[in-house]
Design a protein around this motif. Structure first.
Motif, PDB file in Angstrom:
ATOM      1  N   LEU A 117       0.804  -1.210  -0.001  1.00 11.97           N
ATOM      2  CA  LEU A 117       0.013   0.029   0.061  1.00 11.97           C
ATOM      3  C   LEU A 117       0.852   1.228  -0.017  1.00 11.97           C
ATOM      4  N   ARG A 118       2.067   1.062   0.615  1.00 11.26           N
ATOM      5  CA  ARG A 118       2.831   2.329   0.669  1.00 11.26           C
ATOM      6  C   ARG A 118       3.377   2.969  -0.580  1.00 11.26           C
ATOM      7  N   SER A 119       3.427   2.080  -1.681  1.00 19.01           N
ATOM      8  CA  SER A 119       3.726   2.470  -2.984  1.00 19.01           C
ATOM      9  C   SER A 119       2.735   2.848  -3.903  1.00 19.01           C
ATOM     10  N   LEU A 120       1.628   3.403  -3.413  1.00 21.83           N
ATOM     11  CA  LEU A 120       0.303   3.495  -3.999  1.00 21.83           C
ATOM     12  C   LEU A 120      -0.378   4.930  -4.014  1.00 21.83           C
ATOM     13  N   HIS A 121      -0.862   5.389  -4.911  1.00 24.81           N
ATOM     14  CA  HIS A 121      -1.391   6.739  -4.749  1.00 24.81           C
ATOM     15  C   HIS A 121      -2.747   6.593  -5.394  1.00 24.81           C
ATOM     16  N   LEU A 122      -4.018   6.804  -4.565  1.00 24.61           N
ATOM     17  CA  LEU A 122      -5.150   6.469  -4.881  1.00 24.61           C
ATOM     18  C   LEU A 122      -5.929   7.715  -4.884  1.00 24.61           C
ATOM     19  N   ASP A 123      -6.890   7.700  -5.711  1.00 23.47           N
ATOM     20  CA  ASP A 123      -7.941   8.897  -5.819  1.00 23.47           C
ATOM     21  C   ASP A 123      -9.050   9.085  -4.475  1.00 23.47           C
ATOM     22  N   LEU A 124      -9.380   8.001  -4.044  1.00 23.98           N
ATOM     23  CA  LEU A 124     -10.374   7.637  -3.083  1.00 23.98           C
ATOM     24  C   LEU A 124     -10.093   6.386  -2.141  1.00 23.98           C
ATOM     25  N   VAL A 125     -10.149   6.550  -0.765  1.00 27.04           N
ATOM     26  CA  VAL A 125     -10.101   5.688   0.214  1.00 27.04           C
ATOM     27  C   VAL A 125     -11.505   5.479   0.679  1.00 27.04           C
ATOM     28  N   PHE A 126     -11.887   4.141   0.777  1.00 27.88           N
ATOM     29  CA  PHE A 126     -13.227   3.573   1.714  1.00 27.88           C
ATOM     30  C   PHE A 126     -12.805   2.846   2.563  1.00 27.88           C
ATOM     31  N   LEU A 127     -13.400   3.417   3.725  1.00 28.90           N
ATOM     32  CA  LEU A 127     -12.946   2.915   5.189  1.00 28.90           C
ATOM     33  C   LEU A 127     -13.944   2.357   5.787  1.00 28.90           C
ATOM     34  N   GLY A 128     -14.037   0.980   6.082  1.00 31.96           N
ATOM     35  CA  GLY A 128     -14.948   0.523   7.053  1.00 31.96           C
ATOM     36  C   GLY A 128     -14.486   0.433   8.299  1.00 31.96           C
ATOM     37  N   VAL A 129     -15.046   0.586   9.425  1.00 29.05           N
ATOM     38  CA  VAL A 129     -14.441   0.848  10.708  1.00 29.05           C
ATOM     39  C   VAL A 129     -15.275  -0.170  11.573  1.00 29.05           C
ATOM     40  N   HIS A 130     -14.721  -0.511  12.737  1.00 27.78           N
ATOM     41  CA  HIS A 130     -15.430  -1.308  13.850  1.00 27.78           C
ATOM     42  C   HIS A 130     -16.169  -0.242  14.831  1.00 27.78           C
ATOM     43  N   GLY A 131     -15.624   0.916  15.249  1.00 26.09           N
ATOM     44  CA  GLY A 131     -16.466   1.834  15.831  1.00 26.09           C
ATOM     45  C   GLY A 131     -15.696   3.234  15.475  1.00 26.09           C
ATOM     46  N   MET A 132     -16.499   4.256  16.022  1.00 28.63           N
ATOM     47  CA  MET A 132     -16.226   5.484  15.874  1.00 28.63           C
ATOM     48  C   MET A 132     -16.739   6.267  17.067  1.00 28.63           C
ATOM     49  N   ALA A 133     -15.910   7.085  17.647  1.00 27.59           N
ATOM     50  CA  ALA A 133     -16.288   8.019  18.852  1.00 27.59           C
ATOM     51  C   ALA A 133     -15.371   9.176  18.911  1.00 27.59           C
ATOM     52  N   ASP A 134     -16.027  10.167  19.634  1.00 29.88           N
ATOM     53  CA  ASP A 134     -15.341  11.548  19.789  1.00 29.88           C
ATOM     54  C   ASP A 134     -13.965  11.324  20.955  1.00 29.88           C
ATOM     55  N   GLY A 135     -12.949  11.628  20.283  1.00 27.05           N
ATOM     56  CA  GLY A 135     -11.816  11.406  21.055  1.00 27.05           C
ATOM     57  C   GLY A 135     -10.868  10.113  20.160  1.00 27.05           C
ATOM     58  N   PRO A 136     -11.352   8.851  20.500  1.00 27.56           N
ATOM     59  CA  PRO A 136     -10.526   7.793  20.122  1.00 27.56           C
ATOM     60  C   PRO A 136     -10.538   7.637  18.544  1.00 27.56           C
ATOM     61  N   GLY A 137     -11.553   8.438  17.910  1.00 27.85           N
ATOM     62  CA  GLY A 137     -11.837   8.455  16.370  1.00 27.85           C
ATOM     63  C   GLY A 137     -12.396   7.108  15.928  1.00 27.85           C
ATOM     64  N   PHE A 138     -11.950   6.757  14.580  1.00 28.64           N
ATOM     65  CA  PHE A 138     -12.189   5.603  13.983  1.00 28.64           C
ATOM     66  C   PHE A 138     -11.400   4.403  14.386  1.00 28.64           C
ATOM     67  N   THR A 139     -11.891   3.339  15.047  1.00 30.52           N
ATOM     68  CA  THR A 139     -11.106   2.268  15.442  1.00 30.52           C
ATOM     69  C   THR A 139     -11.313   0.960  14.940  1.00 30.52           C
ATOM     70  N   THR A 140     -10.337   0.011  15.464  1.00 30.95           N
ATOM     71  CA  THR A 140     -10.608  -1.391  14.943  1.00 30.95           C
ATOM     72  C   THR A 140     -10.174  -2.161  16.230  1.00 30.95           C
ATOM     73  N   PRO A 141     -10.630  -3.412  16.445  1.00 30.01           N
ATOM     74  CA  PRO A 141     -10.246  -4.028  17.413  1.00 30.01           C
ATOM     75  C   PRO A 141      -8.943  -5.028  17.333  1.00 30.01           C
ATOM     76  N   ASN A 142      -8.249  -4.815  16.016  1.00 28.13           N
ATOM     77  CA  ASN A 142      -7.222  -5.520  15.629  1.00 28.13           C
ATOM     78  C   ASN A 142      -5.973  -4.761  15.311  1.00 28.13           C
ATOM     79  N   LEU A 143      -5.059  -4.962  16.222  1.00 29.61           N
ATOM     80  CA  LEU A 143      -3.970  -4.140  16.207  1.00 29.61           C
ATOM     81  C   LEU A 143      -2.947  -4.083  14.671  1.00 29.61           C
ATOM     82  N   THR A 144      -2.928  -5.237  14.212  1.00 28.84           N
ATOM     83  CA  THR A 144      -2.264  -5.484  13.055  1.00 28.84           C
ATOM     84  C   THR A 144      -3.143  -4.723  11.809  1.00 28.84           C
ATOM     85  N   GLU A 145      -4.355  -4.886  11.761  1.00 33.51           N
ATOM     86  CA  GLU A 145      -5.365  -4.324  10.767  1.00 33.51           C
ATOM     87  C   GLU A 145      -5.438  -2.794  10.968  1.00 33.51           C
TER      88      GLU A 145
END
Length: 262
Positions: free
Chosen positions: A163-191
């Motif tokens: 991914l670090r060698s790519l340049h994309l117009d749009l990225v669509f991100l699905g998330v596990h959770g979203m909250a004021d402060g933590p932001g957009f989060t996932t339960p998987n550190l590697t993900e």
């Protein structure tokens, strides 16, 4: 207030305080005791709260809990389809887009069939299967390598390097959770690390998250709320959540859901 908006308020309060009382909700929402109990029945049926005498308690969920793809795919189907349809409208022919793993992004991938000339990069096995099976001759689908997670995401150093060698117009991100402060989060550190690399590859970030994701906090932050150029959710989102997202993200798009279809 629509039923799903009441339920979003109830769920947000249960997650914030750990429990809710029917009597308090009657006063806050201005509805009958029976209406509140029906809303609690709906939330309990979805596994979002646990009913107790006189009210309900929040269904905990550890910050590292990660349901499998099949388990998540049956949740909020109508909302996800409405979100997917709205988000797909942001994609223009001939563009290069990134799509993260997740059942909402997988639903959106199915809505891209009529858009020609796309180059699509994804770390999702499920998303890649949908796009490769569409039969579009002018479409390029790039699946990153990596280690497979319970949500069928490919993560780890191989995915990040790709991914670090790519340049994309749009990225669509699905998330596990979203909250004021933590932001957009996932339960998987590697993900989380892989998704951050995907976010960094895009010029514009679009986050897809139904209303039940508000108030959920996974162990690792993918992006802050203000890093999202667009957040696409559904009209079950509480007023507080709408105000927070509209204030902190670039744009909040709300998909309307027909209650008769739920």
């Amino acid at each position: 207030m629509l039923a799903r908006q009441r339920q979003a308020v109830i769920l947000e309060e249960a997650r914030r305080s750990g429990a809710v009382r029917v009597s308090d909700l009657v006063l806050r929402l201005g509805v009958s005791d029976m209406t509140v109990r029906r809303d609690l029945d709906v939330l309990a049926g979805r596994g979002l709260v646990e009913k107790v005498y006189g009210g309900a308690t929040s269904v905990g969920g550890k910050s590292t809990d990660e349901p499998g793809f099949e388990a998540k795919s049956v949740r909020q189907r109508t909302q996800k389809e409405a979100i997917a349809s709205l988000a797909a409208g942001l994609v223009r022919p001939g563009t290069a887009i990134g799509i993260s793993a997740g059942t909402t992004t997988w639903t959106m991938a199915r809505a891209l069939e009529s858009i020609p000339g796309l180059t699509i990069v994804t770390n999702s096995i499920q998303v890649a299967d949908v796009l490769r099976g569409s039969g579009e001759a002018d479409r390029t689908v790039v699946l990153t390598g990596g280690v497979r997670t319970p949500s069928d995401a490919l993560v780890g150093p191989v995915a990040v390097h790709s991914l670090r060698s790519l340049h994309l117009d749009l990225v669509f991100l699905g998330v596990h959770g979203m909250a004021d402060g933590p932001g957009f989060t996932t339960p998987n550190l590697t993900e989380s690390e892989t998704n951050r690399a995907l976010v960094e590859a895009g010029r514009k970030l679009v986050v897809l998250a139904d209303h039940t994701k508000w108030g959920i906090v996974g162990i690792s932050t993918i992006a802050d709320l203000d890093e999202a150029d667009v957040v696409v959710s559904d009209d079950g989102l509480s007023e507080h959540a709408r105000e927070t997202l509209a204030e902190q993200s670039g744009e909040l798009m709300v998909a309307n859901v027909d209650e008769d279809d739920e």
